[in-house]
Write a protein that holds these residues in place. Structure first.
Motif, PDB file in Angstrom:
ATOM      1  N   UNK A 363       1.564  15.507   4.253  1.00  0.00           N
ATOM      2  CA  UNK A 363       1.735  15.609   5.692  1.00  0.00           C
ATOM      3  C   UNK A 363       1.201  14.356   6.381  1.00  0.00           C
ATOM      4  N   UNK A 364       1.803  14.041   7.513  1.00  0.00           N
ATOM      5  CA  UNK A 364       1.359  12.922   8.337  1.00  0.00           C
ATOM      6  C   UNK A 364       0.457  13.485   9.431  1.00  0.00           C
ATOM      7  N   UNK A 365      -0.781  13.026   9.462  1.00  0.00           N
ATOM      8  CA  UNK A 365      -1.743  13.461  10.488  1.00  0.00           C
ATOM      9  C   UNK A 365      -2.505  12.257  11.015  1.00  0.00           C
ATOM     10  N   UNK A 366      -2.583  12.158  12.345  1.00  0.00           N
ATOM     11  CA  UNK A 366      -3.354  11.077  12.961  1.00  0.00           C
ATOM     12  C   UNK A 366      -4.180  11.638  14.109  1.00  0.00           C
ATOM     13  N   UNK A 367      -5.162  10.863  14.542  1.00  0.00           N
ATOM     14  CA  UNK A 367      -5.950  11.205  15.728  1.00  0.00           C
ATOM     15  C   UNK A 367      -6.433   9.887  16.328  1.00  0.00           C
ATOM     16  N   UNK A 368      -7.015   9.906  17.524  1.00  0.00           N
ATOM     17  CA  UNK A 368      -7.467   8.650  18.129  1.00  0.00           C
ATOM     18  C   UNK A 368      -8.460   7.865  17.272  1.00  0.00           C
ATOM     19  N   UNK A 369      -9.182   8.553  16.370  1.00  0.00           N
ATOM     20  CA  UNK A 369     -10.098   7.806  15.496  1.00  0.00           C
ATOM     21  C   UNK A 369      -9.653   7.835  14.032  1.00  0.00           C
ATOM     22  N   UNK A 370      -8.409   8.252  13.780  1.00  0.00           N
ATOM     23  CA  UNK A 370      -7.866   8.234  12.419  1.00  0.00           C
ATOM     24  C   UNK A 370      -6.472   7.626  12.460  1.00  0.00           C
ATOM     25  N   UNK A 371      -6.417   6.320  12.128  1.00  0.00           N
ATOM     26  CA  UNK A 371      -5.151   5.578  12.147  1.00  0.00           C
ATOM     27  C   UNK A 371      -4.564   5.446  10.740  1.00  0.00           C
ATOM     28  N   UNK A 372      -4.884   6.380   9.851  1.00  0.00           N
ATOM     29  CA  UNK A 372      -4.301   6.400   8.505  1.00  0.00           C
ATOM     30  C   UNK A 372      -3.366   7.596   8.406  1.00  0.00           C
ATOM     31  N   UNK A 373      -2.062   7.437   8.721  1.00  0.00           N
ATOM     32  CA  UNK A 373      -1.159   8.589   8.774  1.00  0.00           C
ATOM     33  C   UNK A 373      -1.038   9.374   7.469  1.00  0.00           C
ATOM     34  N   UNK A 374      -0.947   8.672   6.332  1.00  0.00           N
ATOM     35  CA  UNK A 374      -0.814   9.378   5.048  1.00  0.00           C
ATOM     36  C   UNK A 374      -2.001   9.017   4.161  1.00  0.00           C
ATOM     37  N   UNK A 375      -2.750  10.023   3.736  1.00  0.00           N
ATOM     38  CA  UNK A 375      -3.881   9.780   2.837  1.00  0.00           C
ATOM     39  C   UNK A 375      -3.800  10.663   1.599  1.00  0.00           C
ATOM     40  N   UNK A 376      -2.586  11.140   1.314  1.00  0.00           N
ATOM     41  CA  UNK A 376      -2.391  12.000   0.144  1.00  0.00           C
ATOM     42  C   UNK A 376      -1.377  11.362  -0.795  1.00  0.00           C
ATOM     43  N   UNK A 377      -1.590  11.554  -2.078  1.00  0.00           N
ATOM     44  CA  UNK A 377      -0.642  11.069  -3.072  1.00  0.00           C
ATOM     45  C   UNK A 377      -0.611  12.049  -4.235  1.00  0.00           C
ATOM     46  N   UNK A 378       0.442  11.938  -5.021  1.00  0.00           N
ATOM     47  CA  UNK A 378       0.600  12.767  -6.215  1.00  0.00           C
ATOM     48  C   UNK A 378       0.478  11.848  -7.423  1.00  0.00           C
ATOM     49  N   UNK A 379      -0.286  12.265  -8.410  1.00  0.00           N
ATOM     50  CA  UNK A 379      -0.370  11.471  -9.639  1.00  0.00           C
ATOM     51  C   UNK A 379       0.915  11.624 -10.439  1.00  0.00           C
ATOM     52  N   UNK A 380       1.261  10.576 -11.178  1.00  0.00           N
ATOM     53  CA  UNK A 380       2.441  10.638 -12.045  1.00  0.00           C
ATOM     54  C   UNK A 380       2.169   9.829 -13.318  1.00  0.00           C
ATOM     55  N   UNK A 381       2.871  10.193 -14.384  1.00  0.00           N
ATOM     56  CA  UNK A 381       2.680   9.545 -15.689  1.00  0.00           C
ATOM     57  C   UNK A 381       4.040   9.084 -16.205  1.00  0.00           C
ATOM     58  N   UNK A 382       4.081   7.885 -16.815  1.00  0.00           N
ATOM     59  CA  UNK A 382       5.346   7.364 -17.343  1.00  0.00           C
ATOM     60  C   UNK A 382       5.542   7.884 -18.766  1.00  0.00           C
ATOM     61  N   UNK A 383       6.708   8.514 -19.004  1.00  0.00           N
ATOM     62  CA  UNK A 383       6.924   9.146 -20.316  1.00  0.00           C
ATOM     63  C   UNK A 383       7.687   8.255 -21.307  1.00  0.00           C
TER      64      UNK A 383
END
Length: 404
Positions: A363-383
């Motif tokens: 999800x994209x979340x921001x606030x006046x003191x949080x200018x980092x819209x995306x701070x989530x990621x999914x781990x992935x592995x190369x097969x």
């Protein structure tokens, strides 16, 4: 007499409606001018497809009636990935074209070069196309905001995974000697916290270095069993190949910006890349798991109609689509108050916004003191042939002291 009163009431109501509209340069009742700077030529020209996709997306929005009845005029210039040229183009957009804002200018060096100018002029430098952590500093640069997960968040996400699964490992880090490499390395160290002593060796390199073999040999000789490559695509490809040639089998973590199979893993040798771990946050259109996904189907329909010459296997087009949807959301939230100040106010007030092409749960979340819209990621592995996601979506917040 009654008619005159009625006319007066209507006139004053119309006046009130007019008064509610607030415009800054670049906006009229029919148009919103948005500026953009891309490396359509030069060493990073492969990213030019991002600007082309965004232009196509805004064409689609205009065909659908625009935003609150206003069409987007998207003005995009080439800076050849050159900071002095970026400054020239930013001035042209702000002073000659009189755009409302600059959206998605690309690259850490170019954005760093125009940042002070944009903030002095109080013109939004919105959803910067770079993971530099410096682009999320509302206190010092209130008119600049990034979008994609920043490099420090990525480092923290890897640190959390390592602490959870390999708490007794020894880590060696290969990093690019620039803002990006330093940011990534800092995120890893901050995320490890009091376990930072797990890092037993690190070596840096310059993007212009012809070979990085000596650094990789030294890191191999350290005795580490986890290896990090925080490097641009070319450096990462060289690192993967050298680690493989040495017969070294560490747990290998690769920067998110260097995960392209065609331009990094294949040149390095797919046999050497097997088992590498990285992160993602945008759906990979080449992954069969999204074959029947409604969001991907919408993106494909858009690409087919509005950007038919675009390569649907190029993940940069999916990235550009996500950014464009977020830009449209901000403009919708602005309503008829299309001022530069309100653009930044709305950009700093995104709540659980998502896109057709973001991974589920991100999800994209921001606030006046949080200018980092995306701070989530999914781990992935190369097969050995393709990337496979695993585990849960992980948050690596920066500046709030929290990792979830």
């Amino acid at each position: 007499m009654r008619i005159a009163v009625a006319t007066m009431v209507v006139a004053s109501a119309a006046g009130a409606a007019r008064a509610e509209k607030k415009y800054d340069p670049g906006v009229s009742d029919t148009e919103i001018k948005i500026g953009n700077i891309m490396p359509y030529s030069g060493p990073a020209s492969s990213y030019g497809v991002i600007g082309q996709t965004e232009a196509a997306y805004f064409n689609m929005i205009n065909d659908e009636g625009g935003i609150n009845g206003r069409k987007i005029k998207f003005i995009s210039y080439d800076d050849a990935y050159s900071p002095p040229k970026a400054i020239e183009q930013a001035r042209k957009l702000v002073e000659s074209d009189e755009v409302l804002l600059i959206f998605q200018s690309l690259g850490t060096p170019s954005n760093s070069a125009i940042m002070k100018y944009m903030n002095t002029k109080r013109v939004p430098q919105l959803f910067v196309a770079s993971g530099g952590t410096k682009f999320g500093d509302p206190k010092n640069f209130p008119w600049t905001m990034g979008f994609q997960p920043n490099y420090q968040s990525e480092g923290r996400i890897y640190a959390k995974y390592i602490l959870d699964h390999f708490p007794h490992s020894k880590i060696a880090v290969f990093w690019q000697n620039d803002d990006a490499g330093k940011d990534q390395f800092k995120g890893l160290k901050d995320g490890l916290g009091d376990k930072v002593g797990m890092i037993i060796a690190d070596k840096s390199y310059e993007v212009s270095d012809p070979s990085i073999d000596s650094q990789i040999v030294a890191l191999h000789d350290s005795g580490a069993d986890i290896f990090f490559s925080w490097a641009a695509p070319k450096g990462s490809a060289q690192a993967i190949r050298k680690v493989g040639e040495l017969g070294w089998k560490p747990k290998f973590f690769l920067a998110n910006t260097a995960t392209t199979v065609a331009s990094v893993l294949k040149p390095a040798g797919l046999e050497y890349a097997k088992g590498i771990i990285s992160t993602e946050y945008v759906k990979d259109p080449t992954d069969p798991k999204w074959k029947d996904d409604p969001g991907v189907a919408k993106w494909r329909a858009f690409m087919t109609k509005y950007f038919p010459e675009g390569d649907q296997a190029n993940s940069n087009t999916a990235y550009a689509y996500v950014e464009s949807q977020a830009m449209v959301q901000v403009l919708k939230q602005c309503g008829d108050e299309l001022t530069r100040a309100n653009v930044m106010k709305q950009a700093a007030n995104l709540k659980n916004f998502t896109s057709d092409m973001l991974l589920p749960g991100i999800m994209v979340n921001t606030s006046p003191d949080d200018y980092f819209p995306i701070e989530q990621m999914q781990l992935m592995r190369f097969n050995g042939e393709a990337w496979e996601q695993f585990g849960d979506v992980i948050t690596g917040e920066v500046g709030h002291g929290a990792i979830h």
